[in-house]
Enzyme design. Sequence first.
Site, PDB file in Angstrom:
ATOM      1  N   GLU A 135      22.916  17.714 -22.499  1.00  0.00           N
ATOM      2  CA  GLU A 135      24.166  17.087 -22.059  1.00  0.00           C
ATOM      3  C   GLU A 135      24.961  18.010 -21.130  1.00  0.00           C
ATOM      4  OE1 GLU A 135      25.142  14.115 -22.139  1.00  0.00           O
ATOM      5  OE2 GLU A 135      23.648  13.317 -23.504  1.00  0.00           O
ATOM      6  N   GLN A 161      27.227  16.420 -13.920  1.00  0.00           N
ATOM      7  CA  GLN A 161      27.216  16.526 -12.448  1.00  0.00           C
ATOM      8  C   GLN A 161      25.827  16.733 -11.871  1.00  0.00           C
ATOM      9  OE1 GLN A 161      30.425  16.690 -11.048  1.00  0.00           O
ATOM     10  NE2 GLN A 161      31.681  17.539 -12.657  1.00  0.00           N
ATOM     11  N   GLY A 215      23.804  25.213 -10.469  1.00  0.00           N
ATOM     12  CA  GLY A 215      25.216  25.195 -10.076  1.00  0.00           C
ATOM     13  C   GLY A 215      26.159  25.072 -11.264  1.00  0.00           C
ATOM     14  N   TYR A 216      27.451  25.073 -10.962  1.00  0.00           N
ATOM     15  CA  TYR A 216      28.493  24.994 -12.002  1.00  0.00           C
ATOM     16  C   TYR A 216      28.155  25.975 -13.142  1.00  0.00           C
ATOM     17  CZ  TYR A 216      29.481  20.650  -9.538  1.00  0.00           C
ATOM     18  OH  TYR A 216      29.740  19.723  -8.578  1.00  0.00           O
ATOM     19  N   TYR A 272      33.610  14.086 -23.945  1.00  0.00           N
ATOM     20  CA  TYR A 272      32.355  13.381 -23.671  1.00  0.00           C
ATOM     21  C   TYR A 272      31.185  14.028 -24.437  1.00  0.00           C
ATOM     22  CZ  TYR A 272      27.991  12.153 -21.591  1.00  0.00           C
ATOM     23  OH  TYR A 272      26.690  11.763 -21.457  1.00  0.00           O
ATOM     24  N   ASP A 307      31.709   8.919 -20.055  1.00  0.00           N
ATOM     25  CA  ASP A 307      31.684   9.658 -18.792  1.00  0.00           C
ATOM     26  C   ASP A 307      31.810   8.663 -17.639  1.00  0.00           C
ATOM     27  OD1 ASP A 307      29.262   8.402 -18.729  1.00  0.00           O
ATOM     28  OD2 ASP A 307      28.087  10.181 -18.244  1.00  0.00           O
ATOM     29  N   CYS A 343      23.331  -0.754 -14.102  1.00  0.00           N
ATOM     30  CA  CYS A 343      24.698  -0.862 -13.558  1.00  0.00           C
ATOM     31  C   CYS A 343      24.969   0.432 -12.781  1.00  0.00           C
ATOM     32  CB  CYS A 343      25.684  -1.042 -14.713  1.00  0.00           C
ATOM     33  SG  CYS A 343      27.254  -1.723 -14.186  1.00  0.00           S
ATOM     34  N   CYS A 372      20.144  -7.190 -16.025  1.00  0.00           N
ATOM     35  CA  CYS A 372      21.103  -6.670 -17.010  1.00  0.00           C
ATOM     36  C   CYS A 372      21.091  -7.477 -18.313  1.00  0.00           C
ATOM     37  CB  CYS A 372      22.499  -6.689 -16.407  1.00  0.00           C
ATOM     38  SG  CYS A 372      23.731  -6.013 -17.528  1.00  0.00           S
ATOM     39  N   CYS A 387      29.485 -10.283 -18.876  1.00  0.00           N
ATOM     40  CA  CYS A 387      30.124  -9.387 -17.906  1.00  0.00           C
ATOM     41  C   CYS A 387      31.155 -10.120 -17.056  1.00  0.00           C
ATOM     42  CB  CYS A 387      29.071  -8.743 -17.007  1.00  0.00           C
ATOM     43  SG  CYS A 387      29.801  -7.647 -15.785  1.00  0.00           S
ATOM     44  N   THR A 431      32.299  20.988  -5.326  1.00  0.00           N
ATOM     45  CA  THR A 431      33.042  19.746  -5.584  1.00  0.00           C
ATOM     46  C   THR A 431      34.283  19.626  -4.702  1.00  0.00           C
ATOM     47  OG1 THR A 431      32.287  19.895  -7.856  1.00  0.00           O
ATOM     48  CG2 THR A 431      34.015  18.287  -7.418  1.00  0.00           C
TER      49      THR A 431
HETATM   50 FE1  SF4 Z   1      26.835  -4.101 -14.461  1.00  0.00          FE
HETATM   51 FE2  SF4 Z   1      27.879  -6.422 -15.184  1.00  0.00          FE
HETATM   52 FE3  SF4 Z   1      25.972  -6.380 -13.367  1.00  0.00          FE
HETATM   53 FE4  SF4 Z   1      25.419  -5.822 -15.908  1.00  0.00          FE
HETATM   54  S1  SF4 Z   1      26.102  -7.743 -15.092  1.00  0.00           S
HETATM   55  S2  SF4 Z   1      24.710  -4.674 -14.109  1.00  0.00           S
HETATM   56  S3  SF4 Z   1      27.275  -4.746 -16.531  1.00  0.00           S
HETATM   57  S4  SF4 Z   1      27.989  -5.468 -13.168  1.00  0.00           S
END
Ligand code: SF4
Length: 345
Positions: free
Chosen positions: A40, A45, A84-85, A123, A141, A195, A206, A212, A302
């Site tokens: 993690e 980044q 980096g970082y 996070y 995040d 997404c 999705c 959504c 950054t």
């Molecule tokens: Fe993202 Fe909504 Fe598209 Fe799913 S339906 S990929 S959550 S924008």
Amino acid sequence: MLKNKDLAEMVPALLAWFDANARILPWRENSDPYRVWVSEIMLQQTRVETVKPYFDRFMRALPEVQSLAAAPLDQVLKLWEGLGYYSRARNLHRAAQVIVEQHGGVFPQTPEEIQALPGVGDYTAGAIGSICFGLKTPAVDGNVLRVMARLTGFTEPVQTQAAKKHFTCLLAEIYPENRADAVTQSLMELGAMVCVPNGAPRCGECPVRHLCEAYHIEKTTEIPVKLPKKPRRKEQKTVFLLYCRGKLALCRRAESGLLGGLWELPNTAEFLSPAQARDWLIVQGLRCISIKAGRTGKHIFTHIEWEMQSFVCECAEESSAFFWADEQDLQQNLTLPTAFQILLQ
Ligand code: SF4
């Protein structure tokens, strides 16, 4: 706006999709908190494909928290070289020592104790708590903010603490009693694979499209709303590649700030003409046999961009103002940030 009740409906769909589609990643082999934590921190980044070889090398060299705690910092930084970082690596090292000294070498299991470790924020603590210990601690995040903003049709900027808190609370309410680990990872996976951050989301693939809001109101390109980016500060540098009988002069950067405490090539915070570069060498007490213009380069951090020119000099003798590194030092022992490596011949 999507209601909480509807949001809870996404959990079974998300988990079923994750069970069928999760990528095989080295840090997902088991839920060992040491492995999850290191991954993690590396992934902050940084892209998954970049992290994979670093993670494997790190785990081979320092397979458990005790070995990380006992390792010299220079070894940890060398294993990090190019990622980096670097403050992430320093904090990782410090936190391993805290785990050994204050927790008997056993990874702490409460959110408060996890978050008290150096370099561990909300996070990372959420990710470790849920993935390793089954806690209902969401890990929010940029990826999860994007997914959640689209799912709920959130039209405020997402990079604020208020937005983060809002989604953390929403998610904490819908985490199931078991499988907190899979909910966290499936949200991360959805953000990485479907997404997506760049380009159009792949809504056709999705598993939660039916819930959504952004999809239904056809605003997937407008959401998430982002605050305007601050322009990067540009800095000019003249970098010196000072050689003496095959060794290269290095110096340490100040402990705090950008690339804090790392090795660097000697440099000035401005562009120097060849005559000014010769004067600079005299001030450093160096007698040069030859000097010529070297590579130019640009490195983007950054918030800062370095524009660099360089001079390559063969010195008559070493000066005590610098550490003179041989090939083995550069290859095996010392960490030279990428910003400087791009100027090496
Ligand atoms: Fe993202 Fe909504 Fe598209 Fe799913 S339906 S990929 S959550 S924008």
